[in-house]
Enzyme design. Structure first.
Site, PDB file in Angstrom:
ATOM      1  N   GLY A 165     -22.440  17.114  -1.458  1.00 13.93           N
ATOM      2  CA  GLY A 165     -23.616  17.341  -2.294  1.00 13.93           C
ATOM      3  C   GLY A 165     -24.166  16.009  -2.766  1.00 13.93           C
TER       4      GLY A 165
ATOM      5  CD  GLN B 187     -24.745  12.259  -7.367  1.00 17.12           C
ATOM      6  OE1 GLN B 187     -25.088  13.260  -6.751  1.00 17.12           O
ATOM      7  NE2 GLN B 187     -23.516  11.781  -7.302  1.00 17.12           N
TER       8      GLN B 187
ATOM      9  CB  CYS C  45     -18.494  12.462  -8.891  1.00 14.70           C
ATOM     10  SG  CYS C  45     -20.245  12.159  -9.219  1.00 14.70           S
ATOM     11  CG  LEU C  46     -20.710  11.237  -3.143  1.00 10.69           C
ATOM     12  CD1 LEU C  46     -21.932  11.556  -2.290  1.00 10.69           C
ATOM     13  CD2 LEU C  46     -19.586  10.689  -2.268  1.00 10.69           C
TER      14      LEU C  46
ATOM     15  CG  HIS D 117     -20.370  18.186  -9.011  1.00  7.19           C
ATOM     16  ND1 HIS D 117     -19.143  17.633  -9.341  1.00  7.19           N
ATOM     17  CD2 HIS D 117     -21.163  17.130  -8.668  1.00  7.19           C
ATOM     18  CE1 HIS D 117     -19.207  16.310  -9.210  1.00  7.19           C
ATOM     19  NE2 HIS D 117     -20.419  15.975  -8.797  1.00  7.19           N
ATOM     20  CD  GLU D 118     -24.156  17.736  -6.102  1.00 10.15           C
ATOM     21  OE1 GLU D 118     -24.863  16.858  -6.615  1.00 10.15           O
ATOM     22  OE2 GLU D 118     -23.024  17.497  -5.633  1.00 10.15           O
TER      23      GLU D 118
ATOM     24  CG  HIS E 145     -24.964  14.900 -10.577  1.00  9.27           C
ATOM     25  ND1 HIS E 145     -24.489  13.779 -11.199  1.00  9.27           N
ATOM     26  CD2 HIS E 145     -24.074  15.166  -9.583  1.00  9.27           C
ATOM     27  CE1 HIS E 145     -23.362  13.385 -10.617  1.00  9.27           C
ATOM     28  NE2 HIS E 145     -23.078  14.212  -9.627  1.00  9.27           N
TER      29      HIS E 145
HETATM   30  O1  K1U Z   1     -22.393  15.094  -6.405  1.00  8.11           O
HETATM   31  C1  K1U Z   1     -21.599  14.364  -5.845  1.00  8.11           C
HETATM   32  O2  K1U Z   1     -21.236  13.345  -6.372  1.00  8.11           O
HETATM   33  C2  K1U Z   1     -21.048  14.753  -4.500  1.00  8.11           C
HETATM   34  C3  K1U Z   1     -19.653  15.365  -4.603  1.00  8.11           C
HETATM   35  C4  K1U Z   1     -19.805  16.864  -4.721  1.00  8.11           C
HETATM   36  C5  K1U Z   1     -18.610  17.651  -5.142  1.00  8.11           C
HETATM   37  C6  K1U Z   1     -17.342  17.386  -4.666  1.00  8.11           C
HETATM   38  C7  K1U Z   1     -16.266  18.163  -5.061  1.00  8.11           C
HETATM   39  C8  K1U Z   1     -16.460  19.215  -5.902  1.00  8.11           C
HETATM   40  C9  K1U Z   1     -17.706  19.454  -6.380  1.00  8.11           C
HETATM   41  C10 K1U Z   1     -18.788  18.695  -5.981  1.00  8.11           C
HETATM   42  C11 K1U Z   1     -18.897  14.981  -3.345  1.00  8.11           C
HETATM   43  O3  K1U Z   1     -19.270  15.334  -2.284  1.00  8.11           O
HETATM   44  S1  K1U Z   1     -17.456  14.049  -3.521  1.00  8.11           S
HETATM   45  C12 K1U Z   1     -16.834  13.922  -1.845  1.00  8.11           C
HETATM   46  C13 K1U Z   1     -16.185  15.164  -1.351  1.00  8.11           C
HETATM   47  O4  K1U Z   1     -15.855  16.030  -2.132  1.00  8.11           O
HETATM   48  C14 K1U Z   1     -15.940  15.367   0.093  1.00  8.11           C
HETATM   49  C15 K1U Z   1     -16.219  14.393   0.997  1.00  8.11           C
HETATM   50  C16 K1U Z   1     -15.981  14.614   2.346  1.00  8.11           C
HETATM   51  C17 K1U Z   1     -15.459  15.808   2.771  1.00  8.11           C
HETATM   52  C18 K1U Z   1     -15.165  16.778   1.859  1.00  8.11           C
HETATM   53  C19 K1U Z   1     -15.401  16.562   0.513  1.00  8.11           C
HETATM   54 ZN    ZN Z   2     -21.321  14.078  -8.546  1.00  7.72          ZN
END
Ligand code: K1U
Ligand code: ZN
Length: 173
Positions: free
Chosen positions: A46, A51, A95-96, A137-138, A141
């Site tokens: 996401g 972000q 979270c990225l 989660h998004e 944000h």
């Molecule tokens: O919003 C963001 O920062 C993105 C975040 C979203 C998220 C992750 C986990 C739970 C809820 C929301 C991410 O994508 S973090 C990276 C991640 O979870 C992932 C990356 C590669 C493959 C699978 C998962």
């Molecule tokens: Zn996030």
């Protein structure tokens, strides 16, 4: 399509309420394309416009699991949760904007969300599993909320200090 740099916490733009998108324009279509490319490249499931420093209510997501086959890139404009389940689920979120930090967060297990699509139409869908966690989660944000805001103050401060250090190291190069 262009990869956009992702803001790292702490940053005031990640704590700001984003503004509704007034109309679907070419700029919004380009922003959505860039955000999907940036999300897949990260990689993430996401990404919300704040972000990448755009304070607009737009998010992209694709929580398809590797073994599920075809990707499902989604663009949600002005999303609103219209229903949430009483049942809760706990997921270890990342979270990225807070790299390499993970913590359990409890949220409604299912939510119904209404949004405007790039086709200009209103869409509504019920999400469960990782999709439900991700869309909440998004949307957080867009409201200037991060997953660490659900943690105890000590844990939140510890993560914030690590991010300050990370940003300092990255700025030094
Ligand atoms: O919003 C963001 O920062 C993105 C975040 C979203 C998220 C992750 C986990 C739970 C809820 C929301 C991410 O994508 S973090 C990276 C991640 O979870 C992932 C990356 C590669 C493959 C699978 C998962
Ligand atoms: Zn996030």
């Amino acid at each position: 399509m262009t990869l956009r740099p992702i803001l790292i916490h702490p940053d005031p733009r990640l704590k700001t309420l984003a503004e509704p998108v007034p109309a679907i324009t070419d700029e919004i279509r380009r922003l959505a394309d860039d955000m999907l490319e940036t999300m897949y490249d990260a990689p993430g499931i996401g990404l919300a416009a704040p972000q990448i420093g755009k304070l607009s209510r737009l998010l992209v997501m694709d929580a398809t699991k590797e073994d599920e086959g075809a990707a499902r890139p989604m663009v949600l404009i002005n999303p609103k949760v219209t229903w949430e389940s009483e049942a809760r689920s706990v997921y270890e979120e990342g979270c990225l904007s807070i790299p390499e930090q993970f913590a359990d967060v409890e949220r409604p297990a299912e939510v119904e969300v209404e949004w405007l699509g790039l086709d200009g139409k209103t869409h509504s869908e019920r999400f469960d599993g990782l999709w439900a966690t991700c869309v909440q989660h998004e949307i957080d944000h867009l409201d200037g909320r991060l997953f660490i805001d659900y943690l105890k103050p000590m844990k939140r401060q510890m993560i914030t200090r690590k991010m300050v250090k990370l940003k300092r190291e990255r700025a030094r190069g």
